[in-house]
Scaffold this active site. Structure first.
Site, PDB file in Angstrom:
ATOM      1  N   HIS A  21       0.945  -1.222  -0.082  1.00 22.64           N
ATOM      2  CA  HIS A  21      -0.128  -0.059  -0.118  1.00 22.64           C
ATOM      3  C   HIS A  21       0.986   1.280  -0.095  1.00 22.64           C
ATOM      4  CE1 HIS A  21      -3.586   2.348   1.055  1.00 22.64           C
ATOM      5  NE2 HIS A  21      -2.904   3.238   1.607  1.00 22.64           N
ATOM      6  N   GLU A  22       1.980   1.323   0.875  1.00 27.31           N
ATOM      7  CA  GLU A  22       2.708   2.645   1.123  1.00 27.31           C
ATOM      8  C   GLU A  22       3.448   2.784  -0.098  1.00 27.31           C
ATOM      9  OE1 GLU A  22       2.334   4.603   3.135  1.00 27.31           O
ATOM     10  OE2 GLU A  22       0.761   3.423   4.417  1.00 27.31           O
ATOM     11  N   HIS A  25       2.032   4.436  -2.914  1.00 25.51           N
ATOM     12  CA  HIS A  25       1.922   6.015  -2.686  1.00 25.51           C
ATOM     13  C   HIS A  25       3.432   6.324  -3.153  1.00 25.51           C
ATOM     14  CE1 HIS A  25      -1.709   6.292  -0.690  1.00 25.51           C
ATOM     15  NE2 HIS A  25      -1.553   5.730   0.407  1.00 25.51           N
TER      16      HIS A  25
END
Length: 397
Positions: A21-22, A25
């Site tokens: 998820h990170e 980003h």
């Protein structure tokens, strides 16, 4: 040993889910020319870290989250003169939203990849299987769940046998065994007419519904109706696909998962009282929220029984939940930051119509009380669910 291995593997899967998820980003931020200062998995004390270029990568002691620190993510974030050309807050609105959606997109991609892998290796639940309730066994009804029962139950006494299919209750069609159970639960002490299919013949059977007292997940005692029947296994419940047919099948199943996950998110607040009640000994609802602790325990149970397809499906569900949960338009979630960017764009559109220049980045100081309140609420709920998963965990087997 296999149970512990499953717990560890699922915990690692959760950490990877957060990391990916990170990573979503971070990767989109770099594609847009922004500067990523830090990329960490976990919270708390730092276990190790390494610096490469302008980014510090690290692992923290508590792998229950993570963060990607992008220079100038909001107007409150101080940036150095050297970082100013790479600040996120000064980038076009669509790039900022793309970065904020990077984590959600990554989790959705992981969900699709896992589902596809399961579809071609073990098979997915067949959404087009015949779920008409079929009786697998009949038996007595426990009026008191703490005591044993004996003899025939209402269904058996009325002549219902294993293999019979129940098509309707008092003229109300039932499409699944769960719906049959729900309809009967509404009629304690009543006599109902069941439309029963046996082979090629259909008939109406009158059954006296037994009233029983049960404790709900919220800790309340309720009176429900039961007739003493169990479900037969659903035929063709799992369908395996070849690499080509797995593509549309994965898409269809993914759409079904999205709908179910949204419904689960909508019902999330209503389930919290049940979680609290379960801490004090009340029955834990199998559909109540779980923390990473509870999910890892379930992963251990699946591994112990070599249910690896279910193991992977649960990881897929976790990724999808994380994606959709982060779209909720409240800070500090990604959806909250996206809402601010959209608001800025709408505000500047009307300012332009009035002949005014753009007003610049939103004042995040006004949002800090809401951000702190939401953070405290999420933390409190998380702690409650972890406690429930320790003292009264959900068990699948």
């Amino acid at each position: 040993m296999s149970y512990l291995l499953g717990v560890v593997l699922f915990a690692v899967g959760i950490a990877l889910t957060i990391g990916l998820h990170e990573l979503g980003h971070m990767q989109v931020a770099r594609w847009c020319g922004m500067r990523v200062r830090r990329f960490f998995i976990g919270f708390g004390p730092t276990v190790f870290q390494v610096t490469k270029g302008h980014t510090v990568y690290g692992l923290k002691a508590v792998p229950l989250g993570g963060f990607c620190d992008i220079a100038g993510m909001t107007a409150l974030d101080e940036v150095t003169p050297e970082e100013r050309p790479y600040a996120m807050v000064d980038r076009p609105w669509w790039q900022r939203i793309a970065v904020l959606l990077g984590g959600v997109t990554m989790n959705i991609l992981v969900t699709l990849i896992v589902l596809y892998g399961v579809a071609v290796s073990s098979g997915l639940p067949n959404l087009h299987a015949d779920y008409t309730p079929e009786i697998g066994q009949t038996g007595c009804v426990k009026v008191d769940p703490n005591q044993q029962c004996s003899g025939d139950g209402p269904a058996a006494a009325a002549g219902i046998k294993p293999g019979d299919r129940i098509l309707a209750v008092d003229g109300q069609p039932v499409a699944s065994f769960m719906q049959l159970r729900e309809e009967l639960a509404k009629r304690p002490g009543q006599t109902v007419t069941l439309q029963v299919e046996r082979g090629s013949e259909r008939s109406d059977v009158r059954v006296d519904v037994t009233s029983v007292t049960r404790t709900t997940a919220e800790g309340k005692e309720v009176t429900v109706g039961m007739i003493g029947v169990g479900a037969a296994p659903i035929k063709d419940a799992i369908k395996k696909y070849d690499p080509v047919s797995a593509i549309p099948a994965t898409g269809e199943f993914f759409g079904n998962m999205v709908q179910a996950t949204w419904q689960g998110l909508a019902s999330f607040p209503a389930k919290i009282p049940g979680v609290v009640a379960s801490i004090f000994g009340h029955t834990r609802d199998e559909e109540s929220p779980m923390s990473v602790v509870g999910a890892s325990r379930i992963g251990g149970e699946m591994a112990e029984r070599s249910q690896w397809a279910m193991f992977m499906m649960m990881l897929a569900s976790l990724n999808l939940f994380l994606a959709l949960f982060n779209l909720i338009p409240l800070p500090p979630l990604d959806g909250g930051h996206i809402a601010v960017v959209v608001w800025e764009k709408i505000r500047d559109f009307f300012r332009k119509r009035r002949g005014l220049p753009p007003a610049g980045p939103a004042d995040y100081e006004k949002l800090m009380p809401l951000t702190y309140a939401m953070s405290a609420l999420l933390l409190s709920v998380g702690v409650l669910v972890i406690i429930a998963d320790v003292v009264n965990p959900i068990r699948l087997f």
